[in-house]
Motif scaffolding. Structure first.
Motif, mmCIF file in Angstrom:
data_model
loop_
_atom_site.group_PDB
_atom_site.id
_atom_site.type_symbol
_atom_site.label_atom_id
_atom_site.label_comp_id
_atom_site.label_asym_id
_atom_site.label_seq_id
_atom_site.Cartn_x
_atom_site.Cartn_y
_atom_site.Cartn_z
ATOM 1 N N ALA A 1 1.897 8.251 3.621
ATOM 2 C CA ALA A 1 1.357 8.865 4.838
ATOM 3 C C ALA A 1 2.322 8.692 6.013
ATOM 4 O O ALA A 1 2.498 9.610 6.820
ATOM 5 C CB ALA A 1 -0.006 8.266 5.177
ATOM 6 N N LEU A 2 2.962 7.538 6.114
ATOM 7 C CA LEU A 2 3.949 7.299 7.162
ATOM 8 C C LEU A 2 5.122 8.274 7.022
ATOM 9 O O LEU A 2 5.547 8.889 8.000
ATOM 10 C CB LEU A 2 4.452 5.855 7.117
ATOM 11 N N ILE A 3 5.634 8.437 5.813
ATOM 12 C CA ILE A 3 6.742 9.368 5.588
ATOM 13 C C ILE A 3 6.319 10.791 5.943
ATOM 14 O O ILE A 3 7.062 11.523 6.600
ATOM 15 C CB ILE A 3 7.251 9.286 4.131
ATOM 16 N N ASP A 4 5.131 11.201 5.533
ATOM 17 C CA ASP A 4 4.636 12.534 5.885
ATOM 18 C C ASP A 4 4.571 12.715 7.397
ATOM 19 O O ASP A 4 4.954 13.760 7.927
ATOM 20 C CB ASP A 4 3.261 12.783 5.263
ATOM 21 N N ASP B 1 0.845 -1.181 0.000
ATOM 22 C CA ASP B 1 0.000 0.000 0.000
ATOM 23 C C ASP B 1 0.885 1.238 0.000
ATOM 24 O O ASP B 1 1.314 1.702 1.055
ATOM 25 C CB ASP B 1 -0.922 -0.030 1.217
ATOM 26 N N ILE B 2 1.143 1.764 -1.179
ATOM 27 C CA ILE B 2 2.042 2.900 -1.302
ATOM 28 C C ILE B 2 1.465 4.141 -0.628
ATOM 29 O O ILE B 2 2.203 4.940 -0.062
ATOM 30 C CB ILE B 2 2.421 3.142 -2.777
ATOM 31 N N ALA B 3 0.139 4.297 -0.654
ATOM 32 C CA ALA B 3 -0.487 5.449 0.011
ATOM 33 C C ALA B 3 -0.216 5.413 1.517
ATOM 34 O O ALA B 3 0.040 6.461 2.136
ATOM 35 C CB ALA B 3 -1.986 5.469 -0.262
ATOM 36 N N LEU C 1 9.558 0.270 4.806
ATOM 37 C CA LEU C 1 8.416 0.484 3.919
ATOM 38 C C LEU C 1 8.122 -0.782 3.132
ATOM 39 O O LEU C 1 8.998 -1.614 2.918
ATOM 40 C CB LEU C 1 8.707 1.640 2.961
ATOM 41 N N GLY C 2 6.883 -0.884 2.683
ATOM 42 C CA GLY C 2 6.481 -2.056 1.912
ATOM 43 C C GLY C 2 6.189 -3.232 2.827
ATOM 44 O O GLY C 2 6.267 -3.130 4.048
ATOM 45 N N PRO C 3 5.867 -4.367 2.236
ATOM 46 C CA PRO C 3 5.447 -5.513 3.045
ATOM 47 C C PRO C 3 6.576 -6.204 3.797
ATOM 48 O O PRO C 3 6.328 -6.899 4.777
ATOM 49 C CB PRO C 3 4.831 -6.464 2.022
ATOM 50 N N GLY C 4 7.813 -6.050 3.348
ATOM 51 C CA GLY C 4 8.915 -6.702 4.042
ATOM 52 C C GLY C 4 9.164 -8.121 3.591
ATOM 53 O O GLY C 4 10.275 -8.609 3.672
ATOM 54 N N ARG D 1 14.869 -5.079 1.874
ATOM 55 C CA ARG D 1 13.776 -4.286 2.442
ATOM 56 C C ARG D 1 14.034 -2.825 2.112
ATOM 57 O O ARG D 1 15.182 -2.424 1.926
ATOM 58 C CB ARG D 1 13.721 -4.474 3.954
ATOM 59 N N ILE D 2 12.980 -2.038 2.108
ATOM 60 C CA ILE D 2 13.115 -0.608 1.831
ATOM 61 C C ILE D 2 13.206 0.137 3.156
ATOM 62 O O ILE D 2 12.344 0.008 4.013
ATOM 63 C CB ILE D 2 11.956 -0.097 0.965
ATOM 64 N N TRP D 3 14.243 0.901 3.265
ATOM 65 C CA TRP D 3 14.622 1.600 4.478
ATOM 66 C C TRP D 3 14.409 3.088 4.241
ATOM 67 O O TRP D 3 14.825 3.613 3.204
ATOM 68 C CB TRP D 3 16.096 1.312 4.691
ATOM 69 N N ALA D 4 13.758 3.773 5.158
ATOM 70 C CA ALA D 4 13.584 5.222 5.046
ATOM 71 C C ALA D 4 14.017 5.860 6.353
ATOM 72 O O ALA D 4 13.785 5.309 7.435
ATOM 73 C CB ALA D 4 12.122 5.556 4.779
ATOM 74 N N ALA D 5 14.667 7.010 6.240
ATOM 75 C CA ALA D 5 15.068 7.759 7.427
ATOM 76 C C ALA D 5 14.726 9.215 7.207
ATOM 77 O O ALA D 5 14.888 9.751 6.102
ATOM 78 C CB ALA D 5 16.563 7.610 7.685
ATOM 79 N N VAL D 6 14.254 9.840 8.268
ATOM 80 C CA VAL D 6 14.018 11.284 8.266
ATOM 81 C C VAL D 6 14.936 11.841 9.340
ATOM 82 O O VAL D 6 14.922 11.378 10.484
ATOM 83 C CB VAL D 6 12.546 11.623 8.565
ATOM 84 N N THR D 7 15.747 12.823 8.964
ATOM 85 C CA THR D 7 16.714 13.389 9.903
ATOM 86 C C THR D 7 16.977 14.840 9.555
ATOM 87 O O THR D 7 16.657 15.291 8.447
ATOM 88 C CB THR D 7 18.035 12.589 9.884
#
Length: 128
Positions: A8-11, A2-4, A30-33, A117-123
C-alpha cells in the motif's frame, strides 16, 4: 512484518506528487528495519520481488558498481541513484504501468551487512 502495508505504501508513492521540481523521487524503507535474522530481510525482499513481478512483469536487475566508479571519477549522479549506490550493491527496477515512473527495490547492505534494510524508490528518472 506486514507486506500488505508495504505494498500500500508503494502504491501511494507511485501515485503521490513529488516534493518539488528538483526532488522528483520518493524514498521509503520497507519491512520492520530490525530483522530477527539477516536472512529474513532477504526473504522479505524476495517476496516483494515476486509480488511486483506478478504485477508488472520481470524487473531489470543491475549492480551499482558502474555508478560507483562514475562517482569516484567525479561524475555527478542524480538522486535517488546517488543514495542507492551508496547503500546497495544490487537493485531491481520496474516500470510502473500507465506511468513514466519506475520503482526500484534494493537491500541496503553495503554499509553494515549485519543490519540490512529494504530500500524502495519511486522516480521518473531512468537509471543513469
Amino acid at each position: 512484518m506486514d507486506i500488505a502495508k508495504d505494498l500500500a505504501l508503494i502504491d501511494a508513492l507511485c501515485a503521490r506528487d513529488f516534493p518539488s521540481e528538483h526532488e522528483r523521487y520518493h524514498i521509503a524503507w520497507l519491512g520492520p528495519g530490525d530483522w530477527p535474522d539477516v536472512s529474513d530481510c532477504y526473504a522479505y525482499e524476495a517476496a516483494l520481488v515476486e509480488l511486483f513481478t506478478q504485477r508488472w512483469g520481470a524487473a531489470e536487475r543491475w549492480g551499482t558498481v558502474t555508478l560507483e566508479e562514475r562517482i569516484t571519477r567525479g561524475e555527478a549522479i542524480p538522486e535517488p541513484w546517488l543514495s542507492l549506490t551508496a547503500s546497495a550493491i544490487d537493485v531491481r527496477t520496474w516500470e510502473v504501468p500507465d506511468s513514466i515512473r519506475r520503482l526500484t527495490l534494493a537491500v541496503a547492505d553495503r554499509e553494515d551487512e549485519s543490519r540490512p534494510r529494504i530500500w524502495a524508490a519511486v522516480t521518473e528518472a531512468d537509471p543513469p
